[in-house]
Write a protein that holds these residues in place. Structure first.
Motif, short mmCIF file in Angstrom:
data_model
loop_
_atom_site.label_atom_id
_atom_site.label_comp_id
_atom_site.label_asym_id
_atom_site.label_seq_id
_atom_site.Cartn_x
_atom_site.Cartn_y
_atom_site.Cartn_z
N UNK A 40 0.85 -1.22 0.09
CA UNK A 40 0.01 0.10 0.05
C UNK A 40 0.88 1.31 0.21
N UNK A 41 0.35 2.38 -0.73
CA UNK A 41 0.89 3.58 -0.47
C UNK A 41 -0.02 4.53 0.05
N UNK A 42 0.77 5.23 0.98
CA UNK A 42 -0.41 6.58 1.34
C UNK A 42 -0.30 7.58 0.44
N UNK A 43 -1.64 7.97 0.17
CA UNK A 43 -2.07 8.97 -0.93
C UNK A 43 -2.27 10.12 -0.15
N UNK A 44 -3.39 10.02 0.74
CA UNK A 44 -3.86 11.32 1.66
C UNK A 44 -4.15 10.45 2.92
#
Length: 834
Positions: A207-211
């Protein structure tokens, strides 16, 4: 004076105890690496020290040794300013390798700033960042300070982060973090959106944190978050700020037992909110909406954080929550979820379908349910990109493998892959052949109900209707047509409702042949859904026992989730203890109910190949038939226990407030002893006839388990028992019962008795109530029980087996209950038997 000093000392000791108790509950990462790339000096951010580049060189394998530094004022003056003043440059592929002592979730945070370069042109930087089987960044270019955060699942003993510059370009890195994260942070409980089904496999995704947004509040920095996260304000994402207003009550936030914790979001997030500006206008009908930029072509994990800090009372607050065009939480009701407590933290997880636009819209708005006042709130929001089908977060079609093989080994790799595929296909074919053969044998020899999607069908007989074709795994259990359920419940007549739970309403029903049933109909607004529905069917279709509620059928037509049980005339144990005005139960009746419940739980823990842990043992889930025979019910949260070589099951914490095992809550490690703890709370509930949590009482009395344990340790438990039992319980019976409950509530599971031991002790408490020992009245009861154990082993040797070869533990328990317990305890009743 002396009394004052003693009082102050006690206060100080209490504060120290609270400090260490809170500290012990906080997650402590097993692995943590912080590197200040490009600098020969350590830098401290908050309380965290980032290691100088030369000291961290043991982690780095690179042909380059290029460091850059700047004194530029163009770097934003944030709390993390010190991390962007230096950078390491990579002109060729380079690797950081970190030892991982605890496999599982890991944060990777990359700090990137183009303002640091003196000799290199920042516009020429273009590179890829990867770990085995995942691309984190691809063709990264930036004209501003950037922080990229990833949450990945590590299954090996090391983590290799590779930076690969594009041709005639270079890579750079200002700072790097690799820190363990709690596995319970992301579990397989997220609901899909379009279609609205449970999303499977989330814990293994990168997972990549976008907001990460703090609604209605200011920036929350990493030093104020237990997991080092940063939360930004929501103002720049609001489409129309005139429709919203902010509220803040940070000090009132409470974390429920078995729910959200500070690891999910800090109080500074849950304590602020953006809400509808609907004051003084009961006709308000609008949504508060945010737009968030995202990358196209990916699914997104979205976590909503809620905490009702806007209401002044526990009047129903219903509202709708939208993710894109989908109403993902229709008529969302925080009051019911939080058992009438305000300011209680709650989160809900969703996974979108693949996004085809460049923004993701989130809205909250009023509900028309129950004529509620138009209002809606949102406290926090997290949006995380999920890797694509090949494991990439950067949009590439292929990702680096974990082998790191060079071009010289490509031929060997291809040959190996082909051979491997052939072997895998052979093994898979063999596996399905054996599985199919065993399944056919099992269907031929056993009576197991295969619920939900099955291929076999037959015509249902007259029990429900004539000539209705339905699917079933055998002739033992089957789907019930929706029309038959409507008929049995008088079209779900509200006057036939006999209970309301987290899953939905329970109706009394009667089929045409006179069979009385209890029909549990899933509420579309309920937070318990398909997973609990399946679990309930799968569990109860495996077990048949005198002290477990029997499942008669189910219905999943018309998107319904309906469960049909045998009807229990006398309702719940809870209703006979307090709150309903029913006649009080006698002590012997209460003991027999506890014994029956213990038998049911003992069977769950021991009567199958692997233990089944109920996870929601409480007085409301113990039902009573027309003879007051106790049966354990509600298996929607049940979980299969650990394998033989394991001690526990790691899982997200679920259960009911007041009954939840504190060790399970702290460690997210589930065992049968978690059920034992909950049952210990039930025992005190039976004895004291009051709710396990009662906020209307003085502080020291709110929690029944804590309050009862204080009196028990003083030796004065008789002072707080149900007044209806005063003078009716023999002291020895009370002593044995209280000792049993106390042992169930031991802080650590290893110190608690098994459910089998609990059962024996309760049987003994019943015998002490019914008879007087003529010799040695102070004899240690535990020793007496141990002397009787061999007799029970003889009973067990007569166990029957089912056609499937499994021991039918219901036969064992029924045999024991059929044998007069005076035979077993004859030594206790007659002095000559001693």
């Amino acid at each position: 004076m002396i009394e004052t000093c003693v009082f102050k000392l006690l206060i100080w000791v209490f504060c120290v105890f609270l400090y260490f108790a809170c500290f012990s509950c906080q997650f402590v990462p097993a692995d943590k690496y912080y590197i200040n790339c490009g600098s020969n000096e350590n830098v401290t951010i908050g309380s965290q020290v980032y290691l100088a580049d030369n000291l961290a060189s043991k982690y780095l394998s690179s042909p380059d040794n290029i460091l850059e530094a700047t004194t530029s004022n163009s770097i934003p003056q944030t709390d993390e300013f010190g991390l962007y003043k230096n950078a390491r440059i990579f002109t060729k592929s380079s690797k950081y390798t970190f030892k991982i002592s605890q496999k599982g979730r890991v944060w990777i945070r990359l700090y990137l700033s183009p303002f640091v370069f003196n000799t290199y042109n920042p516009s020429s930087a273009k590179f890829l960042v990867s770990i085995p089987n995942h691309v984190l960044l691809n063709d990264f270019k930036s004209d501003s300070v950037a922080k990229r955060e990833f949450l990945v699942n590590i299954t090996s003993d090391s983590l290799v982060i590779t930076l690969s510059p594009s041709e005639n370009s270079f890579a750079f890195l200002n700072a790097l973090e690799v820190v363990s994260a709690p596995d319970f942070l992301i579990t397989d409980d997220a609901q899909g959106v379009s279609p609205a089904v449970k999303f499977e496999g989330l814990p293994t995704q990168a997972l990549q944190t976008i907001r990460r947004v703090n609604m209605g509040g200011p920036t929350v920095t990493a030093k104020n978050d237990t997991l080092g996260r940063t939360w930004e304000p929501d103002t720049k994402y609001l489409l129309d700020s005139n429709l919203a207003r902010n509220v803040s009550k940070i000090n009132s936030v409470r974390y429920p037992s078995g729910g959200a914790t500070a690891e999910f979001a800090p109080k500074t997030v849950y304590g602020t909110a953006t809400k509808m500006r609907s004051e003084d206008d009961p006709g308000s009908n609008f949504n508060v909406t945010w737009d968030f930029p995202v990358d196209q072509g990916f699914r997104y994990f979205v976590r909503f954080h809620f905490c009702d800090v806007a209401s002044n009372s526990t009047n129903d607050l219903y509202f709708n929550v939208y993710l894109g065009p989908s109403n993902v939480l229709p008529d969302f009701d925080l009051t019911t979820i939080n058992q009438n407590f305000l300011a209680t933290a709650v989160y809900r997880d969703f996974v979108t379908s693949t996004i085809s636009s460049s923004n993701l819209r989130v809205s909250i708005g009023p509900s028309s349910f129950g004529n509620s006042y138009p209002d809606a709130i949102l406290n926090g929001l997290e949006i995380m990109k999920i890797n694509n089908s090949v494991g990439s977060l950067g949009g590439v079609d292929t990702v680096p493998s974990s082998s790191g093989s060079g071009s010289k080994s490509n031929v060997g790799v291809i040959v190996g892959v082909i051979a491997g595929i052939a072997i895998v296909l052979f093994i898979v074919g063999l596996f399905f052949y054996i599985r199919r053969k065993r399944r056919l044998e099992r269907l031929h020899h056993s009576k197991t109900w295969v619920p939900l999607s099955v291929n076999a069908s037959y015509t249902m007989g007259s029990k429900f209707s004539n000539g209705t074709t339905t699917s079933a795994g055998s002739d033992f259990g089957y789907r019930c047509p929706f029309v038959a359920v409507q008929e049995a419940t008088n079209n779900f007549d509200e006057s036939w409702v006999i209970g309301i739970g987290g899953f939905g309403k329970v109706y009394k029903g009667e089929f045409s042949d006179g069979t009385k049933v209890a029909v549990k109909r899933g509420n579309p607004r309920s937070q318990q859904g398909l997973a609990e529905f399946r679990t309930e069917i799968e569990m109860l279709s495996q077990f048949r026992h005198r002290h477990l509620v029997s499942l008669i059928g189910y219905c999943d037509e018309k998107s319904e989730m309906i469960l049909i049980y045998e009807y229990m005339e006398n309702g719940t144990l809870k209703s006979h203890l307090y709150g309903s005005g029913l006649p009080s139960l006698g002590w012997k009746e209460r003991l027999e109910i506890c014994i029956g419940s213990a038998r049911g739980l003992h069977y769950l823990h021991t009567g199958y190949a692997k233990a089944v842990i109920h996870r929601d043992v409480k007085s409301a889930n113990i039902l009573l038939d027309e003879t007051f025979l106790a049966k354990v019910a509600d298996f929607g949260l049940s979980k299969t226990g650990p394998e033989l070589d394991q001690t526990h099951v790691s899982t997200a914490v679920k259960g009911s407030f007041g009954y939840l095992d504190p060790e399970y809550f702290r460690r997210q490690q589930l065992t049968e002893k978690s059920d034992v703890y909950s049952f210990g709370v039930v025992l005190f509930e039976v004895l004291c006839a009051r709710p396990v949590i009662d906020p209307s009482l003085p502080r020291e009395m709110v929690n029944l388990a804590e309050w009862a344990m204080k009196w028990q340790k003083r030796g004065q438990l008789d002072q707080i028992i149900d007044p209806n039992l005063a003078g009716k319980i023999k002291p020895d019976s009370l002593r044995k019962f209280a000792e049993t409950a106390e042992k169930c509530l031991a802080d650590f599971g290893v110190d608690r008795p098994s459910m089998g031991d609990v059962l024996w002790n309760l049987e003994y408490a019943l015998q002490l109530q019914e008879a007087v020992l003529h010799n040695d009245p102070e004899e240690n009861s535990t020793n007496i029980i141990r002397e009787l154990s061999p007799q029970l082993n003889n009973f067990n040797n007569d166990d029957s087996t089912t056609s499937a070869g499994q021991h039918d533990m219901s036969v064992v328990d029924d045999d024991l209950s059929g044998v007069s317990m005076s035979r077993v305890f004859s030594q206790l009743v007659k002095s000559e038997g001693r």
